[in-house]
Design a protein around this motif. Structure first.
Motif, PDB file in Angstrom:
ATOM      1  N   TYR A 185       5.490  -1.558   8.201  1.00  0.00           N
ATOM      2  CA  TYR A 185       4.985  -0.178   8.159  1.00  0.00           C
ATOM      3  C   TYR A 185       6.186   0.751   8.037  1.00  0.00           C
ATOM      4  CZ  TYR A 185       2.131   3.820   9.934  1.00  0.00           C
ATOM      5  OH  TYR A 185       1.461   5.000  10.119  1.00  0.00           O
ATOM      6  N   VAL A 186       6.347   1.335   6.859  1.00  0.00           N
ATOM      7  CA  VAL A 186       7.532   2.148   6.576  1.00  0.00           C
ATOM      8  C   VAL A 186       7.134   3.612   6.475  1.00  0.00           C
ATOM      9  CG1 VAL A 186       9.452   2.538   4.988  1.00  0.00           C
ATOM     10  CG2 VAL A 186       8.575   0.218   5.328  1.00  0.00           C
ATOM     11  N   THR A 187       7.787   4.458   7.260  1.00  0.00           N
ATOM     12  CA  THR A 187       7.557   5.892   7.163  1.00  0.00           C
ATOM     13  C   THR A 187       8.812   6.559   6.622  1.00  0.00           C
ATOM     14  OG1 THR A 187       8.158   6.105   9.505  1.00  0.00           O
ATOM     15  CG2 THR A 187       5.829   6.025   8.969  1.00  0.00           C
ATOM     16  N   ALA A 188       8.647   7.347   5.591  1.00  0.00           N
ATOM     17  CA  ALA A 188       9.745   8.116   5.006  1.00  0.00           C
ATOM     18  C   ALA A 188       9.577   9.557   5.472  1.00  0.00           C
ATOM     19  CB  ALA A 188       9.715   8.021   3.483  1.00  0.00           C
ATOM     20  N   LYS A 208      -1.526   2.336  -5.114  1.00  0.00           N
ATOM     21  CA  LYS A 208      -1.268   3.735  -4.780  1.00  0.00           C
ATOM     22  C   LYS A 208      -2.555   4.368  -4.245  1.00  0.00           C
ATOM     23  CE  LYS A 208       0.511   8.059  -6.795  1.00  0.00           C
ATOM     24  NZ  LYS A 208       1.702   8.223  -5.936  1.00  0.00           N
ATOM     25  N   ILE A 209      -2.525   4.738  -2.990  1.00  0.00           N
ATOM     26  CA  ILE A 209      -3.681   5.373  -2.358  1.00  0.00           C
ATOM     27  C   ILE A 209      -3.538   6.885  -2.534  1.00  0.00           C
ATOM     28  CG2 ILE A 209      -5.021   5.653  -0.259  1.00  0.00           C
ATOM     29  CD1 ILE A 209      -4.914   2.766  -1.289  1.00  0.00           C
ATOM     30  N   GLU A 210      -4.470   7.488  -3.267  1.00  0.00           N
ATOM     31  CA  GLU A 210      -4.401   8.921  -3.526  1.00  0.00           C
ATOM     32  C   GLU A 210      -5.585   9.643  -2.900  1.00  0.00           C
ATOM     33  OE1 GLU A 210      -2.778  10.281  -7.377  1.00  0.00           O
ATOM     34  OE2 GLU A 210      -3.243   8.253  -8.100  1.00  0.00           O
ATOM     35  N   ALA A 211      -5.321  10.873  -2.467  1.00  0.00           N
ATOM     36  CA  ALA A 211      -6.404  11.743  -2.004  1.00  0.00           C
ATOM     37  C   ALA A 211      -7.268  12.119  -3.205  1.00  0.00           C
ATOM     38  CB  ALA A 211      -5.809  12.985  -1.351  1.00  0.00           C
ATOM     39  N   LEU A 268       0.867  -1.181   0.000  1.00  0.00           N
ATOM     40  CA  LEU A 268       0.000   0.000   0.000  1.00  0.00           C
ATOM     41  C   LEU A 268       0.899   1.225   0.000  1.00  0.00           C
ATOM     42  CD1 LEU A 268      -2.774  -0.928   2.598  1.00  0.00           C
ATOM     43  CD2 LEU A 268      -2.783  -1.248   0.116  1.00  0.00           C
ATOM     44  N   ASP A 269       0.741   2.048  -1.011  1.00  0.00           N
ATOM     45  CA  ASP A 269       1.610   3.205  -1.216  1.00  0.00           C
ATOM     46  C   ASP A 269       0.845   4.487  -0.893  1.00  0.00           C
ATOM     47  OD1 ASP A 269       3.334   5.152  -2.115  1.00  0.00           O
ATOM     48  OD2 ASP A 269       3.270   4.548  -4.220  1.00  0.00           O
ATOM     49  N   LEU A 270       1.145   5.065   0.264  1.00  0.00           N
ATOM     50  CA  LEU A 270       0.510   6.323   0.670  1.00  0.00           C
ATOM     51  C   LEU A 270       1.468   7.489   0.470  1.00  0.00           C
ATOM     52  CD1 LEU A 270      -1.269   4.130   2.150  1.00  0.00           C
ATOM     53  CD2 LEU A 270      -1.690   5.862   3.889  1.00  0.00           C
ATOM     54  N   THR A 271       2.350   7.390  -0.502  1.00  0.00           N
ATOM     55  CA  THR A 271       3.346   8.437  -0.732  1.00  0.00           C
ATOM     56  C   THR A 271       2.975   9.295  -1.926  1.00  0.00           C
ATOM     57  OG1 THR A 271       4.783   7.170  -2.226  1.00  0.00           O
ATOM     58  CG2 THR A 271       5.095   6.851   0.150  1.00  0.00           C
ATOM     59  N   SER A 272       3.653  10.432  -2.030  1.00  0.00           N
ATOM     60  CA  SER A 272       3.394  11.337  -3.146  1.00  0.00           C
ATOM     61  C   SER A 272       4.671  12.067  -3.522  1.00  0.00           C
ATOM     62  CB  SER A 272       2.301  12.351  -2.775  1.00  0.00           C
ATOM     63  OG  SER A 272       2.697  13.119  -1.654  1.00  0.00           O
ATOM     64  N   VAL A 273       4.621  12.768  -4.620  1.00  0.00           N
ATOM     65  CA  VAL A 273       5.683  13.594  -5.203  1.00  0.00           C
ATOM     66  C   VAL A 273       6.791  12.701  -5.757  1.00  0.00           C
ATOM     67  CG1 VAL A 273       7.078  15.675  -4.941  1.00  0.00           C
ATOM     68  CG2 VAL A 273       4.987  15.427  -3.604  1.00  0.00           C
ATOM     69  N   VAL A 274       7.997  12.616  -5.124  1.00  0.00           N
ATOM     70  CA  VAL A 274       9.107  11.883  -5.738  1.00  0.00           C
ATOM     71  C   VAL A 274       9.656  10.775  -4.839  1.00  0.00           C
ATOM     72  CG1 VAL A 274      11.474  12.048  -6.651  1.00  0.00           C
ATOM     73  CG2 VAL A 274       9.791  13.822  -7.209  1.00  0.00           C
ATOM     74  N   LEU A 275       9.995  11.091  -3.594  1.00  0.00           N
ATOM     75  CA  LEU A 275      10.715  10.140  -2.736  1.00  0.00           C
ATOM     76  C   LEU A 275      10.016   8.786  -2.668  1.00  0.00           C
ATOM     77  CD1 LEU A 275      12.029  10.960   0.867  1.00  0.00           C
ATOM     78  CD2 LEU A 275      11.208   8.720   0.209  1.00  0.00           C
ATOM     79  N   GLY A 276       8.792   8.778  -2.146  1.00  0.00           N
ATOM     80  CA  GLY A 276       8.062   7.527  -2.001  1.00  0.00           C
ATOM     81  C   GLY A 276       7.701   6.888  -3.323  1.00  0.00           C
ATOM     82  N   PRO A 277       7.177   7.673  -4.295  1.00  0.00           N
ATOM     83  CA  PRO A 277       6.854   7.076  -5.594  1.00  0.00           C
ATOM     84  C   PRO A 277       8.043   6.426  -6.295  1.00  0.00           C
ATOM     85  CG  PRO A 277       5.631   9.101  -5.334  1.00  0.00           C
ATOM     86  CD  PRO A 277       6.560   9.010  -4.148  1.00  0.00           C
ATOM     87  N   LEU A 278       9.250   7.008  -6.151  1.00  0.00           N
ATOM     88  CA  LEU A 278      10.419   6.349  -6.746  1.00  0.00           C
ATOM     89  C   LEU A 278      10.657   5.000  -6.077  1.00  0.00           C
ATOM     90  CD1 LEU A 278      12.994   6.336  -8.523  1.00  0.00           C
ATOM     91  CD2 LEU A 278      14.179   7.322  -6.565  1.00  0.00           C
ATOM     92  N   ALA A 279      10.519   4.961  -4.740  1.00  0.00           N
ATOM     93  CA  ALA A 279      10.720   3.700  -4.023  1.00  0.00           C
ATOM     94  C   ALA A 279       9.720   2.649  -4.481  1.00  0.00           C
ATOM     95  CB  ALA A 279      10.598   3.931  -2.516  1.00  0.00           C
ATOM     96  N   THR A 280       8.450   3.015  -4.537  1.00  0.00           N
ATOM     97  CA  THR A 280       7.433   2.027  -4.906  1.00  0.00           C
ATOM     98  C   THR A 280       7.486   1.684  -6.390  1.00  0.00           C
ATOM     99  OG1 THR A 280       5.806   3.834  -5.000  1.00  0.00           O
ATOM    100  CG2 THR A 280       5.891   2.526  -2.978  1.00  0.00           C
ATOM    101  N   LEU A 281       7.939   2.616  -7.226  1.00  0.00           N
ATOM    102  CA  LEU A 281       8.196   2.299  -8.637  1.00  0.00           C
ATOM    103  C   LEU A 281       9.232   1.189  -8.735  1.00  0.00           C
ATOM    104  CD1 LEU A 281       8.243   2.995 -11.776  1.00  0.00           C
ATOM    105  CD2 LEU A 281      10.142   4.509 -11.197  1.00  0.00           C
TER     106      LEU A 281
END
Length: 406
Positions: free
Chosen positions: A124-127, A39-42, A15-28
């Motif tokens: 549970y990973v927090t960046a 990808k969970i988006e608002a 479950l990817d609750l990240t946005s912009v670059v840091l998290g999306p690059l990791a999950t990519l």
């Protein structure tokens, strides 16, 4: 998603609750290795959807590159129904990754303790911008701010820039994203041994500070200090592509063998022995600015092609200076398939980037194009046990959104 169900992470659900670059690059990266990434988006979507060049709103080039291989599910986590939907998804997930601040996740009732109570195997990973153990824990963090915090603009000025400046890449985001990738994989491995998940924290400040200080702590490594901070070789004003008689060339004359070959190639074989500045690695390090300045002056005496022939003969590493356009047409990257093309359902023909790793026993498969906002909301919620009527109710409440609907 990884449509061919291949790769070393096949079967892992994230479950990817990240946005912009840091998290999306990791999950990519994790998707490229075979993981299923949801990808969970608002409701308004990832901010990066509207960054950079785009044909259509919400599908900017930054988003297209960082979000291939993912399913987009829109949930308003501020609504109890949206939160409940996420909890249902978390019950069967292997990993949850978030770059939402810890205090905000706690307010939403989505902190580690709550989710671990639902799924004890969840990783549970927090960046975060800064480690929760220090006084900066609650400060906002973006790439530019972290570059400044770790001294990159100062280093750029020491290197010769007229004033402090950032690097023209999202260095802090991308570097930290790779730390997230190995953290996820290490946590998955630990779970195989222990049977349980855990909370893993990855901070931008510490990640990039380590990256910088391992080089530039310099003489401050010792107590008492043996001189100022900074690695003189990297800060030498002549450590740059060398100007030749008709262009530029990247050259690294590094070890004794390289230096002997270089002096022989230019017709001064004796200089390696007679000029103490060059005769040993230690001497070259002590005189690095003079050494690089001498090479810079010498490189002006021949054309790029002449230098390439000489350096090839001496087995000295060198590389041409390329533009981004030239990189996109690089024959090696095209041959390996790292740069490819695909037909995107809404954006037409687009260039794509592959994964830089290859696997003999668990080869990676192809991944789908970056999703439209809410493209997979209905299908993922159905898999979680929601009926079509329940999904429509979530949409009517504003707790979920489906692509293509106003």
């Amino acid at each position: 998603m990884n449509t061919s169900n291949k790769g070393p992470l096949s079967g892992v659900r994230i479950l990817d609750l990240t946005s912009v670059v840091l998290g999306p690059l990791a999950t990519l990266t994790l998707a490229g290795l075979g993981a299923e990434v949801i990808k969970i988006e608002a409701p308004e979507g990832d901010n990066a959807r509207n960054a950079g060049v785009m044909k259509h709103a919400g599908m900017g080039h930054v988003f297209l590159h960082n979000n291939r291989g993912k399913k987009s599910v829109v949930l308003d986590l501020k609504r109890p129904e949206g939160r409940e939907a996420l909890l249902r998804l978390a019950a069967d997930a292997d990993v949850l990754i978030s770059n939402v601040r810890a205090a905000a996740m706690k307010r939403l009732g989505l902190d580690y303790e709550t989710l671990a109570g639902i799924n004890h195997r969840l990783i549970y990973v927090t960046a975060n911008g800064y480690s929760s153990r220090g006084p900066y824990a609650d400060l906002p963090a973006y790439d530019d701010l972290i570059q400044g915090a770790v001294g990159i603009p100062w280093l750029m000025q020491q290197y010769g820039a007229p004033e402090p400046c950032y690097t023209p890449i999202t260095l802090a985001d991308r570097l930290t994203g790779l730390h997230v990738v190995y953290a996820v994989n290490a946590a998955l491995f630990a779970r195989e041994r222990t049977g349980g998940g855990q909370h893993v924290e990855v901070s931008m400040f510490e990640s990039v500070a380590h990256f910088i200080l391992a080089d530039h702590m310099g003489a401050r490594t010792f107590e008492p200090p043996q001189g100022p901070a900074g690695y003189d070789r990297l800060l030498s004003p002549h450590r740059r592509p060398y100007k030749t008689a008709d262009g530029y060339l990247c050259v690294l004359i590094y070890n004794d063998k390289h230096w002997r070959g270089f002096f022989k190639g230019i017709g001064h074989a004796e200089q390696f022995e007679t000029d103490p500045r060059f005769s040993t690695q230690q001497n070259r390090s002590r005189n690095i600015r003079e050494v690089y300045a001498w090479v810079a002056e010498t490189m002006l005496t021949r054309t790029t092609a002449e230098w390439q022939a000489l350096l090839d003969e001496a087995d000295i590493p060198h590389q041409t200076v390329r533009s981004i356009d030239e990189l996109l047409d690089d024959p090696h990257l095209l041959a390996t398939g790292f740069i490819g093309e695909e037909d995107h359902p809404t954006e037409g023909r687009v260039r794509t980037l592959g994964t830089p790793t290859s696997w003999s026993a668990t080869p990676t498969g192809t991944v789908d194009p970056a999703p439209r906002l809410g493209e997979h909301s209905a299908s993922v919620l159905r898999e979680a046990g929601y009926t079509d009527d329940e999904i429509e109710h979530l949409v009517a409440l504003g707790a979920a959104r489906i692509a293509g609907r106003a």
